[in-house]
Design an enzyme around this catalytic site. Structure first.
Site, PDB file in Angstrom:
ATOM      1  N   GLY A   1       9.627  -4.749   2.702  1.00  0.00           N
ATOM      2  CA  GLY A   1       9.391  -3.348   3.046  1.00  0.00           C
ATOM      3  C   GLY A   1       8.857  -3.219   4.458  1.00  0.00           C
ATOM      4  O   GLY A   1       9.240  -2.306   5.205  1.00  0.00           O
TER       5      GLY A   1
ATOM      6  N   ARG B   1       3.421 -11.691  -5.228  1.00  0.00           N
ATOM      7  CA  ARG B   1       1.964 -11.617  -5.478  1.00  0.00           C
ATOM      8  C   ARG B   1       1.647 -11.671  -6.974  1.00  0.00           C
ATOM      9  O   ARG B   1       0.584 -12.129  -7.374  1.00  0.00           O
ATOM     10  CB  ARG B   1       1.366 -10.369  -4.833  1.00  0.00           C
TER      11      ARG B   1
ATOM     12  N   LYS C   1       5.577  -1.025  -4.870  1.00  0.00           N
ATOM     13  CA  LYS C   1       5.582  -2.294  -4.125  1.00  0.00           C
ATOM     14  C   LYS C   1       6.765  -3.150  -4.592  1.00  0.00           C
ATOM     15  O   LYS C   1       7.692  -2.639  -5.210  1.00  0.00           O
ATOM     16  CB  LYS C   1       4.235  -3.003  -4.334  1.00  0.00           C
TER      17      LYS C   1
ATOM     18  N   ARG D   1       5.131  -8.015  13.194  1.00  0.00           N
ATOM     19  CA  ARG D   1       4.902  -7.234  14.422  1.00  0.00           C
ATOM     20  C   ARG D   1       5.120  -8.095  15.658  1.00  0.00           C
ATOM     21  O   ARG D   1       5.615  -7.614  16.689  1.00  0.00           O
ATOM     22  CB  ARG D   1       3.482  -6.652  14.394  1.00  0.00           C
TER      23      ARG D   1
ATOM     24  N   ARG E   1      13.049   0.837  -3.270  1.00  0.00           N
ATOM     25  CA  ARG E   1      11.741   1.311  -2.790  1.00  0.00           C
ATOM     26  C   ARG E   1      11.919   2.551  -1.895  1.00  0.00           C
ATOM     27  O   ARG E   1      12.940   2.707  -1.232  1.00  0.00           O
ATOM     28  CB  ARG E   1      11.019   0.175  -2.046  1.00  0.00           C
TER      29      ARG E   1
ATOM     30  N   ASP F   1      -2.713  -5.093  -1.135  1.00  0.00           N
ATOM     31  CA  ASP F   1      -1.942  -6.285  -1.518  1.00  0.00           C
ATOM     32  C   ASP F   1      -2.761  -7.258  -2.362  1.00  0.00           C
ATOM     33  O   ASP F   1      -2.204  -8.166  -2.990  1.00  0.00           O
ATOM     34  CB  ASP F   1      -1.430  -7.007  -0.262  1.00  0.00           C
TER      35      ASP F   1
ATOM     36  N   GLN G   1       2.828   0.885   7.243  1.00  0.00           N
ATOM     37  CA  GLN G   1       4.242   0.724   7.598  1.00  0.00           C
ATOM     38  C   GLN G   1       4.796   2.019   8.184  1.00  0.00           C
ATOM     39  O   GLN G   1       5.525   2.000   9.174  1.00  0.00           O
ATOM     40  CB  GLN G   1       5.043   0.306   6.359  1.00  0.00           C
TER      41      GLN G   1
ATOM     42  N   ARG H   1       3.381  -2.712  -9.558  1.00  0.00           N
ATOM     43  CA  ARG H   1       2.284  -3.669  -9.757  1.00  0.00           C
ATOM     44  C   ARG H   1       1.213  -3.189 -10.728  1.00  0.00           C
ATOM     45  O   ARG H   1       0.384  -3.998 -11.145  1.00  0.00           O
ATOM     46  CB  ARG H   1       1.655  -4.057  -8.403  1.00  0.00           C
TER      47      ARG H   1
ATOM     48  N   SER I   1      -0.174   4.735   4.766  1.00  0.00           N
ATOM     49  CA  SER I   1       0.715   3.572   4.844  1.00  0.00           C
ATOM     50  C   SER I   1       0.794   3.052   6.274  1.00  0.00           C
ATOM     51  O   SER I   1       1.215   3.766   7.187  1.00  0.00           O
ATOM     52  CB  SER I   1       2.119   3.957   4.363  1.00  0.00           C
TER      53      SER I   1
HETATM   54  C1  S3P Z   1       1.910  -3.665   5.360  1.00  0.00           C
HETATM   55  C2  S3P Z   1       1.424  -2.488   4.842  1.00  0.00           C
HETATM   56  C3  S3P Z   1       1.199  -2.263   3.413  1.00  0.00           C
HETATM   57  C4  S3P Z   1       1.207  -3.573   2.627  1.00  0.00           C
HETATM   58  C5  S3P Z   1       2.336  -4.465   3.040  1.00  0.00           C
HETATM   59  C6  S3P Z   1       2.221  -4.827   4.500  1.00  0.00           C
HETATM   60  C7  S3P Z   1       2.130  -3.798   6.810  1.00  0.00           C
HETATM   61  O1  S3P Z   1       2.250  -1.451   2.913  1.00  0.00           O
HETATM   62  O2  S3P Z   1       1.257  -3.306   1.251  1.00  0.00           O
HETATM   63  O3  S3P Z   1       2.342  -5.663   2.291  1.00  0.00           O
HETATM   64  O4  S3P Z   1       2.301  -4.920   7.295  1.00  0.00           O
HETATM   65  O5  S3P Z   1       2.098  -2.764   7.490  1.00  0.00           O
HETATM   66  P1  S3P Z   1       2.202   0.166   3.012  1.00  0.00           P
HETATM   67  O6  S3P Z   1       2.318   0.556   4.422  1.00  0.00           O
HETATM   68  O7  S3P Z   1       3.373   0.628   2.197  1.00  0.00           O
HETATM   69  O8  S3P Z   1       0.893   0.562   2.391  1.00  0.00           O
END
Ligand code: S3P
Length: 441
Positions: free
Chosen positions: A102, A397, A351, A30, A130, A324, A178, A355, A176
């Site tokens: 991701g 991980r 993921k 970010r 993914r 995570d 993300q 996992r 999520s």
């Molecule tokens: C993350 C959100 C999570 C996490 C990833 C980092 C982020 O994923 O598993 O390692 O930095 O916003 P999801 O948004 O798919 O849950």
């Protein structure tokens, strides 16, 4: 014995150590993106020089952001001056490679959808398998044009035509961070108010960082709104250590008799600390002290002392805040007495590896008693673990969680293809040697 792409671990006696883990991965992504949009230079300290975060930095450079690398360690830059473009990105010369990340791909998608140029995001084979439909849908609802050019619909590479965006109110079907972040970042480029409603609380680093950069972000429960057309005001940031990286050491010290470990300067954002609540429920002895808040993020020290761990139940709204950490929590479950149940965690299947499958397979290979469910697993703890030859399925991980498991097994645990560790924790092997007293060769 440790070499560049495999790890051999065996049981050690209790240890007493202190550690500072590298910068937070989520916050580093970010920082690269938001500083790159800011209205001037931002000095970012303790940036995570992992493959994932370096890819995001390179992505911003290819979009016209100038970066001055001030300090570096053996793995890459840790202190960077990112010269913000005042929201004016330029067309990248080639496709942007997000590698294994991701987070990088989904957050960058949020800013690329609303540009006036075409761009492409791609990644490695894991990332290209993914689900990206979860960001394509809201970005297209905003008027973006995102074409999935992957082998299957909804997979990367993603090609952005560049469009002007309309604000939306988006009810997220999955919890999520993300997806939430992609929509909020796209909302910065839309005219009007964009609102995201999340089904459960997810990590809130995007909201915190945007606020820190002077952007008006409104939060009401699980609804977050942002007004388009604002420009982030340049700021300096000091990124705290990553609690997801610290989690490996926390479990090792909590479960290993006669051990004590202090982790310094780690991020203690409450949307990330569910791993501590779970370990406390399991009987771990952990002292937490928030020593400072910087860049809108609380940080401090964690001290953990060995104890007898007991099984616990993990499900529902707790899952997104420790998603995570589940691989290493599953290892803790195998080391605990009694049953550990992990449910409502189907997201683990999409993921860096599946996992649920990879944790269950590796725990079983080490002699643990585990049952796989569609949305999690049940671990009957306390079985004696034995060494095994394990794959980590290209998943950082999994590689680290099973390195820690090897500390509790009889005989050698051999983990193949551990180079993926560099995607989130460069220097893990060295820290492993230092904390656990195993010599690096
Ligand atoms: C993350 C959100 C999570 C996490 C990833 C980092 C982020 O994923 O598993 O390692 O930095 O916003 P999801 O948004 O798919 O849950």
């Amino acid at each position: 014995m440790i070499s560049s792409n495999s790890l051999t671990v065996r049981a050690v006696d209790g240890f007493s150590s202190e550690i500072t883990v590298p910068g937070d991965k989520s916050i580093s992504h970010r920082a690269a993106i938001i500083a790159g949009l800011a209205n001037g230079p931002c000095r970012i300290s303790n940036y995570l020089p992992s493959e994932d975060c370096l890819n995001t930095l390179r992505a911003m450079e290819s979009l016209g952001v100038e970066c001055d690398y001030i300090e570096a360690n053996d793995h890459g830059p840790t202190e960077i001056i990112i010269d913000g473009t005042s929201m004016s990105l330029s067309s990248p010369p080639t496709a942007i490679d997000c590698g294994n990340s991701g987070t990088g791909m989904r957050l960058l998608a949020g800013i690329l959808a609303g540009q006036n140029f075409e761009s492409t995001l791609t990644g490695d084979s894991s990332l290209c398998s993914r689900p990206m439909g979860r960001i394509i849908k809201p970005l297209e609802d905003m008027g973006g044009h995102v074409r999935s050019a992957g082998e299957r619909e909804g997979h990367a590479p993603l090609i952005f035509q560049g469009r002007s965006l309309e604000p939306i109110r988006y009810v997220m079907p999955v919890a999520s961070a993300q997806v939430k972040s992609a929509v909020l970042l796209a909302g910065l480029f839309a005219k009007g108010t964009t609102t995201v409603e999340q089904p459960a609380t997810t990590r809130d680093h995007t909201e915190r960082m945007l606020t820190e950069f002077g952007i008006g972000v409104r939060r009401e429960g699980n609804e977050i709104s942002i007004e388009g057309g604002q420009t982030p005001e340049a700021r300096d940031l000091d990124i705290p250590g990553d609690i997801s990286s610290a989690a490996f050491w926390l479990v090792a010290a909590a479960a290993k008799k006669n051990s004590h470990l202090t982790v310094r300067g780690v991020g203690l954002n409450p949307t990330r600390t569910a791993v501590l609540q779970v370990l406390l429920r399991m009987g771990a002895r952990i002292n937490q002290s928030v020593t400072h808040t910087g860049g809108g993020e609380p940080a401090g020290d964690l001290a953990v002392y060995a104890s007898e761990l007991q099984g616990t139940e993990i499900s529902g709204g707790e899952i997104p805040n420790l998603i995570d950490e589940i691989p290493i929590i599953a290892v803790a479950g195998a080391l605990a007495q009694g049953t550990t149940s992990i449910r409502d965690a189907a997201e683990l299947r999409v993921k860096e590896s599946d996992r649920i499958r990879t944790v269950v397979e590796n725990l079983q290979a080490m002699g643990a008693n585990v049952t796989e469910h569609e949305d999690g697993m049940t671990i009957n703890g306390g079985a004696n673990l034995h060494g095994a030859s394990l794959d980590c399925f290209g998943d950082h991980r999994i590689a680290m969680a099973f390195s820690i498991a090897g500390l509790f097994a009889e005989g050698d645990t051999f983990i193949r293809n551990t180079e993926c560790i560099a995607t989130s924790y460069p220097g893990f092997e060295q820290d492993f040697s230092r904390v656990c007293g195993i010599k690096v060769q």
